[in-house]
Design a protein around this motif. Structure first.
Motif, PDB file in Angstrom:
ATOM      1  N   SER C 191       0.832  -1.202   0.000  1.00 26.63           N
ATOM      2  CA  SER C 191       0.000   0.000   0.000  1.00 26.63           C
ATOM      3  C   SER C 191       0.870   1.258   0.000  1.00 26.63           C
ATOM      4  CB  SER C 191      -0.928   0.012   1.208  1.00 26.63           C
ATOM      5  OG  SER C 191      -0.155  -0.036   2.393  1.00 26.63           O
ATOM      6  N   ASP C 192       2.099   1.139   0.494  1.00 29.25           N
ATOM      7  CA  ASP C 192       2.941   2.337   0.511  1.00 29.25           C
ATOM      8  C   ASP C 192       3.441   2.710  -0.889  1.00 29.25           C
ATOM      9  OD1 ASP C 192       4.386   0.036   0.488  1.00 29.25           O
ATOM     10  OD2 ASP C 192       5.618   0.529   2.235  1.00 29.25           O
ATOM     11  N   ASP C 193       3.316   1.816  -1.853  1.00 26.63           N
ATOM     12  CA  ASP C 193       3.635   2.206  -3.235  1.00 26.63           C
ATOM     13  C   ASP C 193       2.832   3.441  -3.623  1.00 26.63           C
ATOM     14  OD1 ASP C 193       5.236  -0.032  -3.453  1.00 26.63           O
ATOM     15  OD2 ASP C 193       3.878  -1.149  -4.759  1.00 26.63           O
ATOM     16  N   LEU C 194       1.568   3.438  -3.241  1.00 30.79           N
ATOM     17  CA  LEU C 194       0.694   4.558  -3.592  1.00 30.79           C
ATOM     18  C   LEU C 194       1.070   5.812  -2.808  1.00 30.79           C
ATOM     19  CD1 LEU C 194      -2.689   2.634  -3.753  1.00 30.79           C
ATOM     20  CD2 LEU C 194      -1.426   3.608  -5.675  1.00 30.79           C
ATOM     21  N   ASP C 195       1.384   5.636  -1.567  1.00 37.47           N
ATOM     22  CA  ASP C 195       1.759   6.792  -0.751  1.00 37.47           C
ATOM     23  C   ASP C 195       3.019   7.449  -1.308  1.00 37.47           C
ATOM     24  OD1 ASP C 195      -0.341   5.920   0.806  1.00 37.47           O
ATOM     25  OD2 ASP C 195       0.965   4.856   2.220  1.00 37.47           O
ATOM     26  N   ARG C 196       3.992   6.621  -1.595  1.00 41.47           N
ATOM     27  CA  ARG C 196       5.250   7.169  -2.104  1.00 41.47           C
ATOM     28  C   ARG C 196       5.057   7.850  -3.451  1.00 41.47           C
ATOM     29  NH1 ARG C 196       8.531   2.564   0.718  1.00 41.47           N
ATOM     30  NH2 ARG C 196       7.459   1.206  -0.730  1.00 41.47           N
ATOM     31  N   ASP C 197       4.217   7.262  -4.274  1.00 45.80           N
ATOM     32  CA  ASP C 197       3.931   7.854  -5.578  1.00 45.80           C
ATOM     33  C   ASP C 197       3.266   9.215  -5.405  1.00 45.80           C
ATOM     34  OD1 ASP C 197       3.771   7.165  -8.587  1.00 45.80           O
ATOM     35  OD2 ASP C 197       1.736   7.840  -8.113  1.00 45.80           O
ATOM     36  N   ALA C 198       2.312   9.284  -4.519  1.00 42.37           N
ATOM     37  CA  ALA C 198       1.610  10.548  -4.270  1.00 42.37           C
ATOM     38  C   ALA C 198       2.575  11.583  -3.701  1.00 42.37           C
ATOM     39  CB  ALA C 198       0.447  10.325  -3.309  1.00 42.37           C
ATOM     40  N   ALA C 199       3.465  11.142  -2.836  1.00 44.27           N
ATOM     41  CA  ALA C 199       4.419  12.074  -2.237  1.00 44.27           C
ATOM     42  C   ALA C 199       5.329  12.692  -3.293  1.00 44.27           C
ATOM     43  CB  ALA C 199       5.250  11.356  -1.173  1.00 44.27           C
ATOM     44  N   LEU C 200       5.546  11.970  -4.355  1.00 44.24           N
ATOM     45  CA  LEU C 200       6.361  12.517  -5.442  1.00 44.24           C
ATOM     46  C   LEU C 200       5.588  13.560  -6.248  1.00 44.24           C
ATOM     47  CD1 LEU C 200       7.946   9.176  -6.721  1.00 44.24           C
ATOM     48  CD2 LEU C 200       9.196  11.039  -5.616  1.00 44.24           C
ATOM     49  N   GLY C 201       4.278  13.553  -6.113  1.00 39.98           N
ATOM     50  CA  GLY C 201       3.476  14.555  -6.805  1.00 39.98           C
ATOM     51  C   GLY C 201       2.522  14.001  -7.857  1.00 39.98           C
ATOM     52  N   TYR C 202       2.510  12.680  -8.021  1.00 41.25           N
ATOM     53  CA  TYR C 202       1.687  12.127  -9.095  1.00 41.25           C
ATOM     54  C   TYR C 202       0.219  12.021  -8.687  1.00 41.25           C
ATOM     55  CZ  TYR C 202       5.960  11.070 -11.580  1.00 41.25           C
ATOM     56  OH  TYR C 202       7.143  11.189 -12.242  1.00 41.25           O
ATOM     57  N   ARG C 203      -0.637  12.394  -9.572  1.00 44.16           N
ATOM     58  CA  ARG C 203      -2.058  12.118  -9.452  1.00 44.16           C
ATOM     59  C   ARG C 203      -2.355  10.858 -10.277  1.00 44.16           C
ATOM     60  NH1 ARG C 203      -3.547  17.725  -8.547  1.00 44.16           N
ATOM     61  NH2 ARG C 203      -1.730  18.347  -9.762  1.00 44.16           N
ATOM     62  N   ILE C 204      -3.414  10.106  -9.929  1.00 43.97           N
ATOM     63  CA  ILE C 204      -3.717   8.853 -10.640  1.00 43.97           C
ATOM     64  C   ILE C 204      -5.141   8.876 -11.180  1.00 43.97           C
ATOM     65  CG2 ILE C 204      -4.102   6.366 -10.349  1.00 43.97           C
ATOM     66  CD1 ILE C 204      -1.847   6.285  -8.362  1.00 43.97           C
ATOM     67  N   LEU C 205      -5.262   8.563 -12.463  1.00 39.73           N
ATOM     68  CA  LEU C 205      -6.566   8.234 -13.044  1.00 39.73           C
ATOM     69  C   LEU C 205      -6.475   6.774 -13.458  1.00 39.73           C
ATOM     70  CD1 LEU C 205      -6.987  11.494 -15.105  1.00 39.73           C
ATOM     71  CD2 LEU C 205      -8.488  10.770 -13.230  1.00 39.73           C
ATOM     72  N   SER C 206      -7.036   5.913 -12.643  1.00 42.82           N
ATOM     73  CA  SER C 206      -6.860   4.478 -12.878  1.00 42.82           C
ATOM     74  C   SER C 206      -7.697   4.004 -14.061  1.00 42.82           C
ATOM     75  CB  SER C 206      -7.290   3.704 -11.629  1.00 42.82           C
ATOM     76  OG  SER C 206      -8.705   3.751 -11.532  1.00 42.82           O
ATOM     77  N   THR C 207      -7.450   2.793 -14.476  1.00 40.72           N
ATOM     78  CA  THR C 207      -8.265   2.220 -15.547  1.00 40.72           C
ATOM     79  C   THR C 207      -9.735   2.211 -15.157  1.00 40.72           C
ATOM     80  OG1 THR C 207      -6.468   0.838 -16.367  1.00 40.72           O
ATOM     81  CG2 THR C 207      -8.685   0.118 -16.868  1.00 40.72           C
ATOM     82  N   MET C 208     -10.015   1.877 -13.907  1.00 44.94           N
ATOM     83  CA  MET C 208     -11.414   1.890 -13.470  1.00 44.94           C
ATOM     84  C   MET C 208     -11.982   3.302 -13.523  1.00 44.94           C
ATOM     85  SD  MET C 208     -12.761  -1.101 -12.931  1.00 44.94           S
ATOM     86  CE  MET C 208     -12.114  -2.795 -12.933  1.00 44.94           C
TER      87      MET C 208
END
Lengths: 311, 311, 311, 311, 311, 311
Positions: C191-208
């Protein structure tokens, strides 16, 4: 009138056995009459890119072995309601396009003279012109395709798989008030391609239109355009996305799903189909028969639509 | 005279990178002169069964990326000894065979006028006739093929992939004392096929002959037949067994191995090759490029044989 | 200024003939200037699962032969509006990732110095870092991918195809207010993959998210995020479902359709694209070129978007 | 000493069921001792052309499901005579070749320390160097390959799949009086490739030599060269013709048949094999497992040869 | 007696068109008598590894489209000399092996009663037992196979594709003085496999024997064994190397080439063939029809041998 | 209670290395307890069309190598929350369906006795009946499939892949108030197929329903039907469109996307799953593992749903 002879009974003969006729239906010579005739036109000399649609009829027939005799969506048992038969292949000269078109017309005309609605398995899209030439009156056209197929010539050739729907207008074979392309997408040669196409009378429902409108609205719009005129349905399998139809000659990314194509067809119960083709299946590029199976299902939908009106 | 420009240096540019010219050689426009020119003729409208050889030149070029610049068997570094270049593709009308033949001849003639020995990548076997028409004098022919290709017409067409070696005799393009087919096998239309072929002047070394004689005796017999006349070598890739060349249009079981074919060619150091083709590679039926790679190696053998005599 | 030189004319040279440049466009050395340059980076040493993207540039070029010069959806003829050319391949050491990144940057920098907007054909996703390093100022990033590609290291390696978008932030190459991933799906390491990604500044629009929002809302949200900043678009072809892109290295079920991907791109007319890549096409796993064709269409959309703003 | 534990009994568990160990043999942790150990080294970062040999071990194991426990040609039941086990995979860093070589050596050393003769499933040919480094004394080498693999560097890299047999000489790992390549063919970089190879001590039996001498004479000559020294056998699957082994990375036309390769191995009953590898199986290019099955049979021949001497 | 009706004329109907009967021959119901009948038995429930031979008959028929009417090696035009027809498929229950064997025997018996020599297209090797049960007297057997097929049971099943030639002996269907396997290779379950096989009366000419003796000596030895007894020829396509026949269920490396198999058959002009099968073609594993085409050629050789003795 | 043992760590062992267990999880014998067990049933003797699902378990395991340990959509790390293990394959007699069903039930019963929730990898759909027979009480059934699988017999056989859900009702294994098919499409044998299916208690959400309702409404309707009863989920991979799952035995055009299937499953967090299967993956028809990968993702969703309720 005798009851229709149906396909081989799958509870007695496994689907992988028996003759390679469409859906294991009887051959034309095995039945007295034929209301709906599936006929192959193994011809691809009009192809501009990947050839091989000459092997399309054989492949679609193999892909049709799994079809069963009742369509729940349309509530019709087509092979009981009408005599459907496999009329074999029309031979067309692979080295002479114009002669081939004559042979195609001659073959199709024989079917029509016999009272048979032709469901053609191509072959490349050139064959559509040969069949259209045999229609007793100008027909409405519902044309599923990634491409317009209303170009003028390629390398000086007037009869190729990219030109039949221009020739059909020029030769007065179609009702120019009732022409529609569905599934158009991908780049063109120039903006005047669209102008010229419109000038011939074609309306366009692009792939993006299908995506945004949904199949019900598309079917309604198609019916609005073609009305109750005698209708010729021409399905270039490349209207499907390459994921659904890798086995074709001029693939364009971003196409319809087979579910959308079958879904639109299924809603055309009010259409008066007098002939149809499924073209551009090139088996050398197919995998696990997925293109052939999609094409076989398209043919089955068309047969069901015709059979519903016959009974 | 300037030193030949060779292919891209694989120690500086990986083989999977760089231009898709044959063996990553320079293009014709990048070099001053061209002793040996590899030229594609992407044309397959003369095909009677599986089409697709129109994609042959592109596929053989991709399959040639692994070729290296020194041939140990012939002890020659062909790209240093002669200027070899990729002359691109000759355009041929896909919808008009006769016009295509004219375009092919025109393209080949330009090469010859330039002092270039053409190594043609087909395309179907029809293209051989176009090239033969440009030879300055009647040539001996060494023809590797499963089929005779001396039939008269198909569906009335005189120019197809099954007829070039009859036409070549009729048109006086070849030295009828110096013609040989190697690798013939498989069923024919009738026993008179052989009689007619012999009457044209062709000698046959069948696949079974190759199996029993071995490559050395076959090469010796070929040299005996063709002598020191200017020689045109035409290699239909279907001379190979389908195991070695699945990517072709009219496969026949029981053929040569690629080792045999390359072995025979390698022994023809005494032949005076003035032109050659490698035809009937149909990539849609290939797997893992094995057919294209075999064809690329055939082309390389031919280039080496020519280069040895040039230096 | 001279008119742009366009691709080979398909009415005179069949699409299966002629050079294997992207869309059969001129090579860089054939034109005076180059506004938009298609450039291959055949490098895949950063791949963690199925390799083979080193053959991606050659395959996408072959898959681009069918592209035509007018985009009806965007109403632009990109090759007339801007000079587009094929700039060949940037050579990158297959055995030394860091050296390869330097070579990539050097190659990309040469294009930029020349006033050329680079459209990169990968190659694995490692190459994106090399290109980003050449951007004159921090760029917004629109990243289509099934995966975040913001992991730290694999087996101690900091530069692989799973890490470029973390390195890009760390190296200050990107505008951390304007970063968005589109198409993310599938399982993660934790789950920390997402946290770390967000901390870098990325926003996510997932396939869903794409499935539920639809392409118009997605495009709008993307434009909101990236604003009018200079934008780098990076398209990992595995953002597509394996049905649409089997030819890739780390496939995840449940992805975008090629129609959705092209549809989103087409709506980004307000974006200011300064560079782009299409990566992770691994042809050994492709079938009938469907992945290569999808990638070629993606490149075409990007070229059209850039060309619209140039003219 | 306990009787060897054999593979799963095919009369009780179908061959398509059960664990994916080599020949469905027990894993190393299921047996007390291990005389002969099959071990995978899924590493291909040393590949210069088509990658994918990282998937070789898994593919060869799947291809080995059909192997049966008795070899009639050698009259040996290897799994009863010796304890053969599947020792799993040696992990090797895919992003750092030198570190990977250390990991490979460490893994192989553990086997040897355990009294196990290693039969390695590659991976690319780089892995052979790692294994050779663990041999307790300089070994004779029997090297089947289309290529010499004695080049110096590629792009500055000293450890790639084209260099192990030069490094092995330089590092004193091999007995330079007892080195032989079998199956060499195809073009080289230059004539000095052969000189340098000979200077290292290698003798060559080319593919053409095999064709002309026959398998018995080749085997005799091999035995003459390697004598009764401890022998390392290294089989690059590309020694086979692409028809027999499409699934490999640097295919060359004109190779050995699998019958020839197995035939030569089978005659080496007098050889004292102390280790072996089968490398360069790249499954993405394979078809119907024919390459994997050939590789599995090669491994089986080698196991039988070792087992005969153990009992 | 009426002249035989031959196949469709390829000069009037292209080979890719027309019915999917074997070699486009007439169906049984289209001719008055039938001397030689090609009949499919799409059954594979006896398969122990890769299934799919149920699709064998359809695939071999497609692969036979290229056959031509004259065999130069045997100087016979089989379709003119004898009435050859396609007798369709014998239906066999896919879920009940014993019932299937009864159905097969019933179907084959009908042919024999009709004076037809059956050329069976399998299906897996189980079907051979069904056909052998219908022979009017014990027959000599020439069995081409990689495997003995004389095992006793698998998982308690007595009738599978690995047991027909044991059952045939036990049931007294064959002349135990005149039994020969050709092409045996690969590992066995144990050394007693060979003893038991010999005890049943089988002689073995292994693949290695064929390689060393050559086709002429093998054919002579076969004729010596089978003499002038009525002969049943059973060809398991896996007698071919996987390079030549990837499309089969239990492939073994190191097999015959298709040239060797056809070469041996061609020399059996003195044999008195009363029935034959070609089995174990599993099209899902085939590529470019190479296995199907080899099988079609085998059937053609057998038809020619029978036809020569009929006329 | 000990912490669960998870899969191999991908940061230390590349995903292409290591054992071919599902998701590289530990084997059952490596862990003390097993909450969720992935178990293969390589059996396909109940197949009516394309066979080959016997190779399904091995293929799905290979396709599962890319799975990672955290599911962001469900916010669960299944392998940490529960002990998940690979329980190997249940052996089932390939030649005797009824015996095989007993073996399957015995194998599944052993898992249940052990407190393990079985996640079955088929095999054809026949195996579902064997597993259902072991459920301690009648279960609700959520059945994803293109086909009803409630037919009575095929060729007299009561236990095939087309009949398990009729047998399950007849044998009282299921809660007839809580049965639902999702994804039904394609032609049937007759209109009474639907009547009989309904009479057994099944509700239908067809593919067209899914298309029109969307995944959220479908999931809600499913939950409404199955309630909080113990639920068995059976996923025939042919519920997917052939574009998404070419590797299956009875493909029907117009199916679900893998995104829709995974999307529906993901919403079933309120379901009480007690067992599940994923069947009909036939790898010989797959391409680039896309079917196996989809199946592996389906298994992962199911594992996550079960794991969420366990922790």
């Amino acid at each position: 009138m005798s009851d229709p002879v149906g396909p081989l009974d799958a509870s007695r003969s496994p689907r992988f056995a028996g003759p390679a006729t469409f859906a294991r239906l009887p051959r034309r010579d095995q039945v007295e009459r034929c209301d709906i005739g599936v006929v192959g036109i193994p011809f691809d000399a009009g192809t501009s890119y990947r050839p091989g649609a000459r092997f399309g009829p054989a492949a679609i027939r193999e892909g049709s072995r799994l079809l069963r005799p009742y369509h729940p969506g349309l509530d019709v048992a087509p092979f009981s309601r009408a005599q459907v038969a496999d009329c074999g292949d029309i031979v067309a000269n692979p080295f002479a396009i114009d002669e081939a078109l004559d042979q195609i017309a001659e073959g199709a005309r024989a079917l029509l003279a016999d009272g048979t609605v032709p469901i053609v398995l191509g072959g490349d899209h050139t064959v559509a012109l040969g069949v259209l030439r045999t229609m007793p009156e100008p027909v409405a056209v519902l044309h599923f395709d990634a491409h317009l197929d209303t170009w003028d010539t390629y390398f000086g050739a007037r009869h190729t798989h990219g030109t039949p729907f221009r020739r059909a207008v020029e030769e007065g074979l179609v009702d120019t008030e009732r022409l529609v392309h569905v599934g158009i997408r991908g780049p063109l040669y120039g903006s005047d391609d669209l102008d010229r196409d419109a000038a011939l009378g074609y309306r366009i429902l692009s792939t993006m239109d299908v995506a945004e409108m949904g199949v019900r609205a598309v079917a309604a719009r198609v019916l609005e355009i073609v009305g109750d005129a005698p209708l010729y349905v021409s399905v270039d399998i490349d209207v499907l996305d390459p994921a659904h139809a890798p086995g074709t000659g001029t693939p364009e990314a971003g196409g319809l799903t087979s579910r959308e194509l079958l879904g639109i067809l299924r809603l055309l119960t009010d259409a008066r189909i007098v002939g149809a083709d499924i073209v551009e299946v090139s088996p050398a590029y197919d995998h696990a028969e997925i293109t052939s199976i999609a094409a076989a299902h398209v043919a089955y939908e068309l047969i069901c639509l015709v059979a519903r009106r016959i009974g």
